[in-house]
Motif scaffolding. Structure first.
Motif, PDB file in Angstrom:
ATOM      1  N   SER A 149       0.812  -1.216   0.000  1.00  0.00           N
ATOM      2  CA  SER A 149       0.000   0.000   0.000  1.00  0.00           C
ATOM      3  C   SER A 149       0.843   1.263   0.000  1.00  0.00           C
ATOM      4  O   SER A 149       0.345   2.352  -0.312  1.00  0.00           O
ATOM      5  N   ASN A 153       0.073   5.141  -1.756  1.00  0.00           N
ATOM      6  CA  ASN A 153       0.223   6.439  -1.090  1.00  0.00           C
ATOM      7  C   ASN A 153       1.245   7.310  -1.805  1.00  0.00           C
ATOM      8  O   ASN A 153       1.077   8.533  -1.910  1.00  0.00           O
ATOM      9  N   LYS A 162      -6.819  12.069  -5.068  1.00  0.00           N
ATOM     10  CA  LYS A 162      -7.223  11.027  -4.142  1.00  0.00           C
ATOM     11  C   LYS A 162      -7.584   9.734  -4.859  1.00  0.00           C
ATOM     12  O   LYS A 162      -7.266   8.647  -4.398  1.00  0.00           O
TER      13      LYS A 162
END
Length: 256
Positions: A149, A153, A162
């Protein structure tokens, strides 16, 4: 006598000698006369002359019509074609003048993608882009966000968005775009120019890594994938600092 009073029998039509003699007396014209209407050479000649005359007449009509009509003007491009060309030029200009940079990747190609098949369209786009890039045999830094992950990010921070679609490609540290942009650049030959100057892999780009099996991640050697290690000073289990949330580290053989 009764026999003498009988009349002589009339010749039958089945009598062969009679039929031969009778037919021989008929006057059939075996050879048509030169002036007869059955003369084949004259009929063929008249028929061919009539066909030639009709062909000449039709040719004259078509030539007259062709000469009277002006040359047709080329059709203007449709709105859809103009829109596609405009979008293509904008994407190419955006790639050349992009301000989005990924520091530390000026000597490679970086692709953010996912190996999960939850969304079929996303997986197919990621697979097709990886296939196109592997064709040029340049070094590709493949960052699978489904395995770590931290890559997601990182991508969100670089693009400043986003919600980010996959895949996303960076070439020589510059942001290029997604699957549609890569495919268009490849079709127009701009992708080969953009990759020019990058180091080329000496080994086969399609060869599967023996260490990770083309997964690009292996279990952490420090915690064996458990994500926990024993701290002797504190006398307790702590979080392993070397692996990600899945207890994995990047393959040392095929990843940077």
């Amino acid at each position: 006598m009764i026999g003498s009073d009988r009349q002589k029998p009339q010749p039958s039509i089945y009598n062969r000698s009679y039929t031969i003699n009778s037919t021989s007396t008929l006057d059939y014209p075996l050879k048509p006369s030169p002036n007869s209407s059955l003369n084949r050479s004259e009929s063929v000649k008249k028929h061919s002359d009539s066909i030639k005359g009709k062909v000449k007449h039709l040719c004259s009509i078509f030539e007259a019509r062709r000469g009277s009509k002006p040359n047709p003007k080329p059709k203007p491009p449709s709105d859809e074609t103009q829109l596609q060309s405009k979008l293509k030029s904008e994407k190419l200009d955006k790639f050349e003048k992009t301000l989005i940079q990924l520091p530390g990747t000026e000597d490679r190609v970086v692709i953010y993608f996912t190996s999960l098949r939850g969304i079929r369209r996303t997986y197919e786009d990621c697979y097709s882009v990886r296939t196109i890039l592997k064709f040029f045999r340049v070094f590709i830094d493949e960052r699978d966000i489904s395995m770590d992950s931290a890559y997601r990010n990182e991508l969100v921070a670089v693009l400043g968005q986003k919600h980010v679609s996959l895949p996303q490609v960076f070439i020589k540290g510059k942001y290029v775009g997604g699957a549609d942009v890569i495919k268009q650049l490849h079709e127009t030959g701009q992708l080969a120019k953009a990759l020019k100057g990058l180091p080329v892999r000496l080994s086969n780009a399609w060869q599967v890594c023996d260490t990770c099996g083309d997964v690009r991640f292996v279990p952490c050697a420090n915690c064996s994938g458990s994500k926990k290690v024993f701290d002797e000073d504190e006398d307790l289990l702590i979080r392993c600092p070397d692996c990600n949330e899945n207890g994995l580290v990047r393959c040392p053989n095929c990843s940077s």
